[in-house]
Design a protein around this motif. Structure first.
Motif, PDB file in Angstrom:
ATOM      1  N   LYS A   1      38.712  49.940  81.350  1.00  0.00           N
ATOM      2  CA  LYS A   1      39.525  50.914  82.090  1.00  0.00           C
ATOM      3  C   LYS A   1      40.870  51.144  81.405  1.00  0.00           C
ATOM      4  CE  LYS A   1      38.982  48.930  86.157  1.00  0.00           C
ATOM      5  NZ  LYS A   1      39.101  48.647  87.587  1.00  0.00           N
ATOM      6  N   ARG A   2      41.476  50.073  80.880  1.00  0.00           N
ATOM      7  CA  ARG A   2      42.749  50.213  80.176  1.00  0.00           C
ATOM      8  C   ARG A   2      42.569  51.036  78.901  1.00  0.00           C
ATOM      9  NH1 ARG A   2      44.907  44.798  78.668  1.00  0.00           N
ATOM     10  NH2 ARG A   2      43.936  44.333  80.659  1.00  0.00           N
ATOM     11  N   GLY A   3      41.452  50.818  78.207  1.00  0.00           N
ATOM     12  CA  GLY A   3      41.184  51.590  77.000  1.00  0.00           C
ATOM     13  C   GLY A   3      40.983  53.061  77.292  1.00  0.00           C
ATOM     14  N   ILE A   4      40.238  53.361  78.351  1.00  0.00           N
ATOM     15  CA  ILE A   4      39.970  54.756  78.694  1.00  0.00           C
ATOM     16  C   ILE A   4      41.241  55.468  79.136  1.00  0.00           C
ATOM     17  CG2 ILE A   4      38.815  56.244  80.385  1.00  0.00           C
ATOM     18  CD1 ILE A   4      36.375  54.423  80.117  1.00  0.00           C
TER      19      ILE A   4
ATOM     20  N   ARG B   1      29.018  55.943  73.963  1.00  0.00           N
ATOM     21  CA  ARG B   1      29.701  55.577  72.714  1.00  0.00           C
ATOM     22  C   ARG B   1      30.967  54.760  72.992  1.00  0.00           C
ATOM     23  NH1 ARG B   1      27.693  60.911  71.574  1.00  0.00           N
ATOM     24  NH2 ARG B   1      26.186  60.770  69.883  1.00  0.00           N
ATOM     25  N   TYR B   2      31.716  55.149  74.014  1.00  0.00           N
ATOM     26  CA  TYR B   2      32.908  54.388  74.393  1.00  0.00           C
ATOM     27  C   TYR B   2      32.519  52.997  74.889  1.00  0.00           C
ATOM     28  CZ  TYR B   2      35.602  58.690  74.030  1.00  0.00           C
ATOM     29  OH  TYR B   2      36.209  59.828  73.568  1.00  0.00           O
ATOM     30  N   LEU B   3      31.431  52.917  75.663  1.00  0.00           N
ATOM     31  CA  LEU B   3      30.960  51.616  76.154  1.00  0.00           C
ATOM     32  C   LEU B   3      30.511  50.732  74.998  1.00  0.00           C
ATOM     33  CD1 LEU B   3      28.973  52.729  79.318  1.00  0.00           C
ATOM     34  CD2 LEU B   3      31.218  51.639  79.230  1.00  0.00           C
TER      35      LEU B   3
ATOM     36  N   GLN C   1      33.649  49.393  73.232  1.00  0.00           N
ATOM     37  CA  GLN C   1      34.313  48.348  74.011  1.00  0.00           C
ATOM     38  C   GLN C   1      33.489  47.063  74.034  1.00  0.00           C
ATOM     39  OE1 GLN C   1      37.300  48.061  75.058  1.00  0.00           O
ATOM     40  NE2 GLN C   1      37.965  50.129  74.667  1.00  0.00           N
ATOM     41  N   ALA C   2      32.160  47.180  74.101  1.00  0.00           N
ATOM     42  CA  ALA C   2      31.309  45.988  74.066  1.00  0.00           C
ATOM     43  C   ALA C   2      31.470  45.272  72.727  1.00  0.00           C
ATOM     44  CB  ALA C   2      29.848  46.362  74.304  1.00  0.00           C
ATOM     45  N   PHE C   3      31.533  46.037  71.624  1.00  0.00           N
ATOM     46  CA  PHE C   3      31.753  45.449  70.302  1.00  0.00           C
ATOM     47  C   PHE C   3      33.091  44.721  70.253  1.00  0.00           C
ATOM     48  CE2 PHE C   3      33.558  45.645  66.044  1.00  0.00           C
ATOM     49  CZ  PHE C   3      32.560  45.041  65.293  1.00  0.00           C
TER      50      PHE C   3
ATOM     51  N   VAL D   1      37.543  60.923  78.839  1.00  0.00           N
ATOM     52  CA  VAL D   1      36.225  60.605  78.310  1.00  0.00           C
ATOM     53  C   VAL D   1      35.220  61.566  78.928  1.00  0.00           C
ATOM     54  CG1 VAL D   1      34.396  58.868  78.242  1.00  0.00           C
ATOM     55  CG2 VAL D   1      36.769  58.179  77.959  1.00  0.00           C
ATOM     56  N   GLU D   2      34.508  62.294  78.087  1.00  0.00           N
ATOM     57  CA  GLU D   2      33.452  63.174  78.576  1.00  0.00           C
ATOM     58  C   GLU D   2      32.218  62.324  78.874  1.00  0.00           C
ATOM     59  OE1 GLU D   2      33.469  66.380  79.196  1.00  0.00           O
ATOM     60  OE2 GLU D   2      35.471  66.831  78.451  1.00  0.00           O
TER      61      GLU D   2
END
Length: 118
Positions: free
Chosen positions: A40-43, A57-59, A62-64, A50-51
């Motif tokens: 949430k902080r990243g988004i 791709r964002y997930l 962040q998982a990486f 974020v579309e």
């Protein structure tokens, strides 16, 4: 919960009843809550918007980052990420959803992406 049916073969599923306790030995939700907090902080802080078309791709990013957060600095994480992209290709058409075999997306008036099969 029904959403966990069928996962027992791959995952050890344990439950913590927060009405009784928040931690039961090594069973807790702290790691998951930490991941969602960072996402949430990243988004809201880094990406701002974020579309839904690109959410996976964002997930993945962040998982990486989360899975490689310990014992690595940013440079080492970048080097690891770059070492894993060899032989992979993401075309502009795939990235934008305008490829012949992908779903097109268009932005609605509310700034949300609606997937439209063309």
């Amino acid at each position: 919960m029904l959403s966990y049916n069928g996962l027992a073969g791959d995952y050890a599923h344990k439950v913590v009843d927060h009405a009784v306790q928040y931690v039961d030995g090594r069973v807790h939700t702290n790691g998951l809550e930490n991941y969602w907090s960072l996402l949430k902080r990243g988004i809201s802080g880094t990406y701002v918007s974020v579309e839904p078309f690109h959410l996976h791709r964002y997930l993945d990013e962040q998982a990486f980052r989360y899975n490689n957060r310990k014992d690595m600095n940013d440079s080492q994480r970048f080097t690891l990420a770059m070492s894993q992209i060899g032989g992979k290709r993401l075309t502009y058409a795939e990235l934008t959803g305008k490829g012949t075999d992908s779903l097109h997306h268009e932005t609605t008036g509310a700034g949300e992406a609606a997937q439209v099969p063309f």
